[in-house]
Scaffold this motif. Structure first.
Motif, PDB file in Angstrom:
ATOM      1  N   TYR A 275      89.413  37.202  25.456  1.00  0.00           N
ATOM      2  CA  TYR A 275      89.822  38.528  24.379  1.00  0.00           C
ATOM      3  C   TYR A 275      90.888  38.905  24.893  1.00  0.00           C
ATOM      4  O   TYR A 275      91.631  38.332  25.879  1.00  0.00           O
ATOM      5  CB  TYR A 275      88.857  39.606  24.802  1.00  0.00           C
ATOM      6  CG  TYR A 275      89.065  40.342  25.924  1.00  0.00           C
ATOM      7  CD1 TYR A 275      89.756  41.430  26.000  1.00  0.00           C
ATOM      8  CD2 TYR A 275      88.371  39.992  27.223  1.00  0.00           C
ATOM      9  CE1 TYR A 275      89.832  42.344  27.045  1.00  0.00           C
ATOM     10  CE2 TYR A 275      88.917  40.868  28.426  1.00  0.00           C
ATOM     11  CZ  TYR A 275      89.483  41.849  28.130  1.00  0.00           C
ATOM     12  OH  TYR A 275      89.863  42.821  29.378  1.00  0.00           O
ATOM     13  N   ILE A 277      93.854  42.364  24.496  1.00  0.00           N
ATOM     14  CA  ILE A 277      93.773  43.864  24.262  1.00  0.00           C
ATOM     15  C   ILE A 277      95.072  44.384  24.703  1.00  0.00           C
ATOM     16  O   ILE A 277      95.535  44.225  26.027  1.00  0.00           O
ATOM     17  CB  ILE A 277      92.672  44.856  25.026  1.00  0.00           C
ATOM     18  CG1 ILE A 277      91.294  44.415  24.361  1.00  0.00           C
ATOM     19  CG2 ILE A 277      93.145  46.223  24.863  1.00  0.00           C
ATOM     20  CD1 ILE A 277      91.055  44.740  22.998  1.00  0.00           C
ATOM     21  N   ILE A 279      98.619  47.391  23.668  1.00  0.00           N
ATOM     22  CA  ILE A 279      98.880  48.786  23.006  1.00  0.00           C
ATOM     23  C   ILE A 279     100.020  48.377  21.956  1.00  0.00           C
ATOM     24  O   ILE A 279     100.268  49.432  21.325  1.00  0.00           O
ATOM     25  CB  ILE A 279      99.389  49.739  24.154  1.00  0.00           C
ATOM     26  CG1 ILE A 279     100.690  49.123  24.761  1.00  0.00           C
ATOM     27  CG2 ILE A 279      98.389  50.140  25.140  1.00  0.00           C
ATOM     28  CD1 ILE A 279     101.444  50.244  25.432  1.00  0.00           C
ATOM     29  N   ASP A 367     105.989  46.447  27.606  1.00  0.00           N
ATOM     30  CA  ASP A 367     105.572  47.129  26.454  1.00  0.00           C
ATOM     31  C   ASP A 367     105.469  48.497  26.670  1.00  0.00           C
ATOM     32  O   ASP A 367     105.145  49.341  25.624  1.00  0.00           O
ATOM     33  CB  ASP A 367     104.347  46.584  25.910  1.00  0.00           C
ATOM     34  CG  ASP A 367     103.080  46.663  26.974  1.00  0.00           C
ATOM     35  OD1 ASP A 367     103.524  46.884  28.256  1.00  0.00           O
ATOM     36  OD2 ASP A 367     101.999  46.333  26.739  1.00  0.00           O
ATOM     37  N   HIS A 399      98.782  36.954  27.128  1.00  0.00           N
ATOM     38  CA  HIS A 399      98.065  37.324  28.356  1.00  0.00           C
ATOM     39  C   HIS A 399      98.931  37.881  29.331  1.00  0.00           C
ATOM     40  O   HIS A 399      98.717  37.957  30.334  1.00  0.00           O
ATOM     41  CB  HIS A 399      97.020  36.378  28.434  1.00  0.00           C
ATOM     42  CG  HIS A 399      96.071  36.279  27.624  1.00  0.00           C
ATOM     43  ND1 HIS A 399      95.020  37.210  27.240  1.00  0.00           N
ATOM     44  CD2 HIS A 399      95.897  35.252  26.706  1.00  0.00           C
ATOM     45  CE1 HIS A 399      94.379  36.637  26.289  1.00  0.00           C
ATOM     46  NE2 HIS A 399      94.618  35.688  26.076  1.00  0.00           N
ATOM     47  N   ARG A 404     101.214  39.174  35.906  1.00  0.00           N
ATOM     48  CA  ARG A 404     100.261  40.160  35.743  1.00  0.00           C
ATOM     49  C   ARG A 404      99.389  40.613  37.004  1.00  0.00           C
ATOM     50  O   ARG A 404      99.311  39.728  38.083  1.00  0.00           O
ATOM     51  CB  ARG A 404      99.154  40.227  34.538  1.00  0.00           C
ATOM     52  CG  ARG A 404      98.196  38.855  34.851  1.00  0.00           C
ATOM     53  CD  ARG A 404      97.471  38.587  33.577  1.00  0.00           C
ATOM     54  NE  ARG A 404      96.606  39.768  33.216  1.00  0.00           N
ATOM     55  CZ  ARG A 404      95.995  39.756  32.211  1.00  0.00           C
ATOM     56  NH1 ARG A 404      96.134  38.906  31.091  1.00  0.00           N
ATOM     57  NH2 ARG A 404      95.086  40.922  32.004  1.00  0.00           N
ATOM     58  N   GLN A 415      95.065  47.169  34.966  1.00  0.00           N
ATOM     59  CA  GLN A 415      95.535  45.771  35.306  1.00  0.00           C
ATOM     60  C   GLN A 415      96.677  45.277  34.404  1.00  0.00           C
ATOM     61  O   GLN A 415      96.591  44.542  33.488  1.00  0.00           O
ATOM     62  CB  GLN A 415      94.520  44.662  35.380  1.00  0.00           C
ATOM     63  CG  GLN A 415      93.433  45.347  36.139  1.00  0.00           C
ATOM     64  CD  GLN A 415      92.437  44.019  36.921  1.00  0.00           C
ATOM     65  OE1 GLN A 415      92.935  43.160  37.029  1.00  0.00           O
ATOM     66  NE2 GLN A 415      91.187  44.369  36.635  1.00  0.00           N
ATOM     67  N   LYS A 417      99.482  43.796  32.165  1.00  0.00           N
ATOM     68  CA  LYS A 417     100.357  42.572  32.015  1.00  0.00           C
ATOM     69  C   LYS A 417     101.985  42.882  31.915  1.00  0.00           C
ATOM     70  O   LYS A 417     102.398  43.685  32.003  1.00  0.00           O
ATOM     71  CB  LYS A 417      99.811  42.107  30.891  1.00  0.00           C
ATOM     72  CG  LYS A 417      98.225  42.009  30.610  1.00  0.00           C
ATOM     73  CD  LYS A 417      97.920  41.343  29.139  1.00  0.00           C
ATOM     74  CE  LYS A 417      97.594  42.265  28.203  1.00  0.00           C
ATOM     75  NZ  LYS A 417      96.931  41.633  26.988  1.00  0.00           N
TER      76      LYS A 417
HETATM   77  N1  LIG Z   1     101.505  45.927  29.715  1.00  0.00           N
HETATM   78  C1  LIG Z   1     100.148  45.919  29.443  1.00  0.00           C
HETATM   79  N2  LIG Z   1      98.945  45.624  30.270  1.00  0.00           N
HETATM   80  C2  LIG Z   1      97.884  45.602  29.989  1.00  0.00           C
HETATM   81  C3  LIG Z   1      97.410  45.927  28.762  1.00  0.00           C
HETATM   82  C4  LIG Z   1      98.341  46.460  27.728  1.00  0.00           C
HETATM   83  O1  LIG Z   1      98.245  47.058  26.702  1.00  0.00           O
HETATM   84  N3  LIG Z   1      99.820  46.353  28.173  1.00  0.00           N
HETATM   85  N4  LIG Z   1      96.227  46.420  28.321  1.00  0.00           N
HETATM   86  C5  LIG Z   1      95.217  46.370  29.378  1.00  0.00           C
HETATM   87  C6  LIG Z   1      93.858  46.319  28.869  1.00  0.00           C
HETATM   88  S1  LIG Z   1      93.316  47.671  28.193  1.00  0.00           S
HETATM   89  C7  LIG Z   1      93.113  45.010  29.120  1.00  0.00           C
HETATM   90  S2  LIG Z   1      91.361  45.082  28.763  1.00  0.00           S
HETATM   91  C8  LIG Z   1      93.621  43.939  29.717  1.00  0.00           C
HETATM   92  C9  LIG Z   1      93.474  42.869  28.860  1.00  0.00           C
HETATM   93  O2  LIG Z   1      94.104  41.629  29.006  1.00  0.00           O
HETATM   94  P1  LIG Z   1      93.930  40.206  28.226  1.00  0.00           P
HETATM   95  O3  LIG Z   1      94.512  40.970  26.960  1.00  0.00           O
HETATM   96  O4  LIG Z   1      94.940  39.483  28.845  1.00  0.00           O
HETATM   97  O5  LIG Z   1      92.544  40.140  28.174  1.00  0.00           O
HETATM   98  O6  LIG Z   1      95.095  43.912  29.779  1.00  0.00           O
HETATM   99  C10 LIG Z   1      95.406  45.135  30.473  1.00  0.00           C
HETATM  100  N5  LIG Z   1      96.921  45.279  30.847  1.00  0.00           N
END
Ligand SMILES: Nc1nc2c(c(=O)[nH]1)N[C@H]1C(S)=C(S)[C@@H](COP(=O)(O)O)O[C@H]1N2
Ligand SMILES: [Mo]
Length: 556
Positions: A275, A277, A279, A367, A399, A404, A415, A417
């Motif tokens: 999955y 997710i 922004i 981002d 991802h 990350r 967490q 990324k």
């Molecule tokens: N830079 C950044 N990190 C982020 C996010 C993001 O939108 N931007 N989303 C977070 C959320 S809400 C989730 S659930 C996880 C999802 O990681 P995945 O997309 O690798 O599964 O990353 C997190 N880290």
């Protein structure tokens, strides 16, 4: 009267069939579609901004957290109700369509208002000025928004700004020219001849717009660079492709006799099905070769680490990880498991030398996302790492390439990324989703899910029939000690548990139910490693993660 005559009366307010609001909306639509295609082409060909995504992302940043959550809930609800596919990728497509729809709607409304205002004007103005004003009225806000949020364009900001303004001014000029032509037609003496003129004129305008759209979008789609530069990333990291990917026989529980029931989700998620997710409409794409990670603030030795530094100067830690989004609805698919590899955060911080008042890390992402992690937490948990590989290959750009963080027991929202910098600070500060009303700690809740009541895999034993039922249970880093299944109003009965991939991954369970004809209701619940039962009451995902007991009905 010749419609191209210069000897038009100055005052046209009394003519019927003057173009107005409705015709403006139609022209607005006809003209804004090629604008979208042109932005698409500019992006594909030259790395110019695709402004519909920028405006959408900006709106998502500035809207209050509750509104965003409400919107996300609706999208996820629709996807699940109509079973439109895997939630996170379908939601991304929905967002993209909404973004494009938003720009189309803007064009329609702006042109309708423009026609309306022109229609009401006391005197004709067939100069270029009204078109310029229309173009700038839409173009300037869009340009400012794009400049403030876009991080995917590879073009210099001034050039981007000029490009956006030029496209919108051209669009405004076209709206204006068309308005003037339609107005001239409307003052023709012969009403039916005017109507015919107008129809063929609109057809020509529509044809030209369609041509631009097809050529622009077609060229863009053809010439677009591969949006996933991940195979290049793998090549650049000099990875032997034979080493990429954990093979099934290498999984630590490969010889566990408790087999998943057919129909249970894959225990180890292929990365392209993990999955996802984030922004933004599009993930940041970072060049690993020039990337460095600054670690600054309350440290004795500020660091600026390259990817090679992080890969080579610290021992690689492999951990099987189940990650879940705090927005995951009960039983949803915003949860996945793969192997993460990275460098110990404790060791990296030790090299930076924390000063006495250092208490938190502010982590910033490419981002615009950010989160805060307490140094106490890092000191207590040696599993926390800066991760660079998933499934033995560099993180994909979706991802979080190149880096990350991994924090066991926390939902994904904690967490980041695409980490670009880390600042060591003395006081806590809310992160991106916490500022929008989500849980500050975001500890993963205990959850159990029925993936399948496998009516087509019935087992026969001692001339009795059993229906295998299976699924997953997860309790963050607190492990799962027991899973129980209940049929109708019967007693809770213990399910069999497959060994997990690690202490932080989900556990596959199975239960063989003595077959009884009829329609039945199956429920599941789980206990964590300390014997604490999951919360049985239903609660939605916001603000702390969904709770409740899942039940499914099946007719046998
Ligand atoms: N830079 C950044 N990190 C982020 C996010 C993001 O939108 N931007 N989303 C977070 C959320 S809400 C989730 S659930 C996880 C999802 O990681 P995945 O997309 O690798 O599964 O990353 C997190 N880290
Ligand atoms: Mo999330």
């Amino acid at each position: 009267m010749d419609i191209t005559s210069d000897k038009m009366p100055l005052s046209v307010k009394n003519y019927p069939h003057k173009p107005g609001f409705a015709l403006g909306a139609l022209i607005g639509l006809i003209l804004i579609v090629p604008v979208v295609a042109i932005f698409f082409l500019g992006d594909a060909l030259l790395g110019l901004p695709f402004v519909p995504f920028d405006v959408f992302d900006w709106i998502a940043r500035v809207l209050p957290g509750v509104v965003i959550t409400f919107g996300i809930d609706i999208i996820v609800g629709i996807i699940r109700t109509f079973q439109l596919g895997e939630t996170s990728s379908t939601a991304k497509i929905a967002e993209h369509l909404m973004a494009i729809g938003g720009l189309l709607a803007t064009g329609v409304v702006a042109a309708a208002v423009f026609f309306f205002v022109q229609n009401r004007a006391q005197r004709r103005n067939d100069g270029a000025m009204p078109g310029l004003i229309l173009g700038l009225a839409v173009g300037i806000p869009v340009m400012l928004i794009s400049t403030s949020v876009n991080f995917t364009s590879t073009v210099e900001p001034t050039l981007r700004a000029v490009w956006i303004l030029v496209v919108f001014v051209a669009w405004g000029a076209a709206c204006n020219l068309i308005y003037n032509d339609l107005e001239l037609m409307s003052v023709k003496a012969n009403a039916s001849a005017a109507a015919i003129d107008r129809r063929s004129f609109l057809l020509r305008v529509g044809g030209a717009a369609a041509t631009i759209t097809v050529v622009g979008a077609g060229l863009g789609a053809l010439l677009r660079p591969n949006p996933e530069p991940d195979s290049e990333t793998i090549a650049a990291a000099n990875l032997d492709t034979d080493q990429v990917g954990v093979r099934p026989e290498e999984l630590p529980n490969a010889d566990d006799p408790v087999e998943p029931v057919p129909g249970t989700r894959a225990e180890y998620t292929p990365v392209d099905q993990h999955y996802r997710i984030d922004i933004s409409s599009r993930p940041p794409v970072i060049d690993g070769a020039t990337y460095t990670l600054p670690i600054k603030g309350l440290v004795d030795t500020p660091l600026n680490l390259t990817l090679d530094d992080i890969r080579n100067n610290y021992e690689a830690m492999d951990q099987f990880v189940t990650l879940q989004c705090i927005s995951n609805p009960l039983g949803g698919d915003l949860i996945s498991t793969t192997q993460w590899t990275g460098a110990s955060f404790q060791k990296i911080l030790a090299d930076a030398g924390l000063q006495a008042n250092a208490a938190y890390l502010r982590i910033f992402s490419a981002d615009g996302f950010d989160e805060t992690v307490s140094i106490d937490l890092i000191n207590q948990d040696e599993r926390i790492m800066l991760a660079y590989d998933w499934d033995r290959a560099p993180l994909t750009s979706l991802h979080g390439f190149p880096l990350r963080i991994y924090i066991p027991d926390r939902y994904g929202m904690k967490q980041p990324k695409w980490i670009t910098s880390i600042e060591v600070v003395a006081s806590d500060e809310d992160g991106y989703w916490v500022r929008r009303g989500w849980d500050e700690i975001a500890q993963m809740r205990t959850t159990s899910v029925i993936d399948t009541v496998a009516t087509d895999s019935i087992i026969r034993r001692d001339s009795k029939f059993f229906v295998p039922i299976g699924g997953i249970a997860h309790a963050g880093a607190r492990e799962i000690s027991k899973v129980e299944v209940k049929v109708d109003d019967g007693e809770w009965a213990e399910a069999e548990l497959r060994a997990p991939l690690s202490t932080t991954t989900w556990r596959i369970w199975r239960y063989e139910w003595p077959f009884e004809e009829g329609s039945h209701r199956f429920s599941v619940r789980a206990y964590d490693g300390s014997g604490t039962l999951q919360i049985e009451d239903f609660e939605g995902a916001r603000p702390s993660g969904a709770t409740g007991i899942i039940s499914v009905n099946a007719s046998l």
